[in-house]
Design a protein around this motif. Sequence first.
Motif, PDB file in Angstrom:
ATOM      1  N   GLU A 191       0.823  -1.210   0.000  1.00 58.00           N
ATOM      2  CA  GLU A 191       0.000   0.000   0.000  1.00 58.00           C
ATOM      3  C   GLU A 191       0.859   1.263   0.000  1.00 58.00           C
ATOM      4  O   GLU A 191       0.517   2.243  -0.646  1.00 58.00           O
ATOM      5  N   SER A 192       1.962   1.238   0.731  1.00 55.34           N
ATOM      6  CA  SER A 192       2.782   2.441   0.819  1.00 55.34           C
ATOM      7  C   SER A 192       3.600   2.681  -0.450  1.00 55.34           C
ATOM      8  O   SER A 192       3.867   3.824  -0.797  1.00 55.34           O
ATOM      9  N   THR A 193       3.990   1.635  -1.145  1.00 58.78           N
ATOM     10  CA  THR A 193       4.783   1.822  -2.364  1.00 58.78           C
ATOM     11  C   THR A 193       3.924   1.912  -3.616  1.00 58.78           C
ATOM     12  O   THR A 193       4.395   2.378  -4.651  1.00 58.78           O
ATOM     13  N   LYS A 194       2.682   1.465  -3.543  1.00 57.43           N
ATOM     14  CA  LYS A 194       1.735   1.491  -4.668  1.00 57.43           C
ATOM     15  C   LYS A 194       2.276   0.745  -5.896  1.00 57.43           C
ATOM     16  O   LYS A 194       2.024   1.122  -7.033  1.00 57.43           O
ATOM     17  N   VAL A 195       3.024  -0.299  -5.651  1.00 57.09           N
ATOM     18  CA  VAL A 195       3.591  -1.083  -6.744  1.00 57.09           C
ATOM     19  C   VAL A 195       2.487  -1.774  -7.533  1.00 57.09           C
ATOM     20  O   VAL A 195       2.501  -1.783  -8.768  1.00 57.09           O
ATOM     21  N   HIS A 196       1.520  -2.329  -6.835  1.00 58.58           N
ATOM     22  CA  HIS A 196       0.458  -3.073  -7.516  1.00 58.58           C
ATOM     23  C   HIS A 196      -0.321  -2.169  -8.473  1.00 58.58           C
ATOM     24  O   HIS A 196      -0.625  -2.573  -9.599  1.00 58.58           O
ATOM     25  N   GLU A 197      -0.644  -0.960  -8.035  1.00 57.42           N
ATOM     26  CA  GLU A 197      -1.388  -0.037  -8.892  1.00 57.42           C
ATOM     27  C   GLU A 197      -0.601   0.296 -10.154  1.00 57.42           C
ATOM     28  O   GLU A 197      -1.161   0.329 -11.258  1.00 57.42           O
ATOM     29  N   THR A 198       0.667   0.545 -10.002  1.00 53.76           N
ATOM     30  CA  THR A 198       1.503   0.881 -11.156  1.00 53.76           C
ATOM     31  C   THR A 198       1.581  -0.287 -12.130  1.00 53.76           C
ATOM     32  O   THR A 198       1.454  -0.100 -13.345  1.00 53.76           O
ATOM     33  N   LEU A 199       1.774  -1.477 -11.607  1.00 54.49           N
ATOM     34  CA  LEU A 199       1.845  -2.649 -12.477  1.00 54.49           C
ATOM     35  C   LEU A 199       0.504  -2.922 -13.160  1.00 54.49           C
ATOM     36  O   LEU A 199       0.462  -3.309 -14.334  1.00 54.49           O
ATOM     37  N   GLU A 200      -0.584  -2.699 -12.452  1.00 55.41           N
ATOM     38  CA  GLU A 200      -1.913  -2.896 -13.045  1.00 55.41           C
ATOM     39  C   GLU A 200      -2.162  -1.873 -14.144  1.00 55.41           C
ATOM     40  O   GLU A 200      -2.681  -2.208 -15.209  1.00 55.41           O
ATOM     41  N   ASN A 201      -1.784  -0.626 -13.930  1.00 53.51           N
ATOM     42  CA  ASN A 201      -1.941   0.391 -14.967  1.00 53.51           C
ATOM     43  C   ASN A 201      -1.097   0.058 -16.197  1.00 53.51           C
ATOM     44  O   ASN A 201      -1.547   0.233 -17.341  1.00 53.51           O
ATOM     45  N   THR A 202       0.102  -0.445 -15.975  1.00 53.04           N
ATOM     46  CA  THR A 202       0.961  -0.843 -17.094  1.00 53.04           C
ATOM     47  C   THR A 202       0.325  -1.986 -17.878  1.00 53.04           C
ATOM     48  O   THR A 202       0.340  -1.990 -19.107  1.00 53.04           O
ATOM     49  N   ARG A 203      -0.242  -2.949 -17.149  1.00 54.15           N
ATOM     50  CA  ARG A 203      -0.901  -4.085 -17.820  1.00 54.15           C
ATOM     51  C   ARG A 203      -2.092  -3.616 -18.648  1.00 54.15           C
ATOM     52  O   ARG A 203      -2.270  -4.048 -19.792  1.00 54.15           O
TER      53      ARG A 203
END
Length: 129
Positions: free
Chosen positions: A72-84
Amino acid sequence: ASKDYCLNRSKHVNSTEANFPRTVDDLLNEHNQFLTRLFTQCLLSNYDLIERASKIMTTCLLFCTQIKFFMESTKVHETLENTRIERSMMRFGKKKKNTDLEADFRAKREENIQRCSDRILQEYRTENY
């Protein structure tokens, strides 16, 4: 007879009618015996084993909580989902100047990866970790 079969196959009896309890006391006695067998066969009578399993589960829960906080703090999942999603739109969208879109996508992806890496390093350097 089916509970005996589930807990200990060697004690399974083919004649089910002969094993039915006749009175309420017999039923309670059978139930208590069943619970005792269940308790011992599930290793619930070994306090050391329960204590160790509890510590392992607590450690796993703490790890999951920390990973959730980290994601949640790094927001890695959101970035990867947007890239996908962008990649899917580019792949299945209209075929206009695909090479320009591909180059633009690759540049954005590299930028997103760098941003994710920076966030992870920043979070890793905090006092929480």
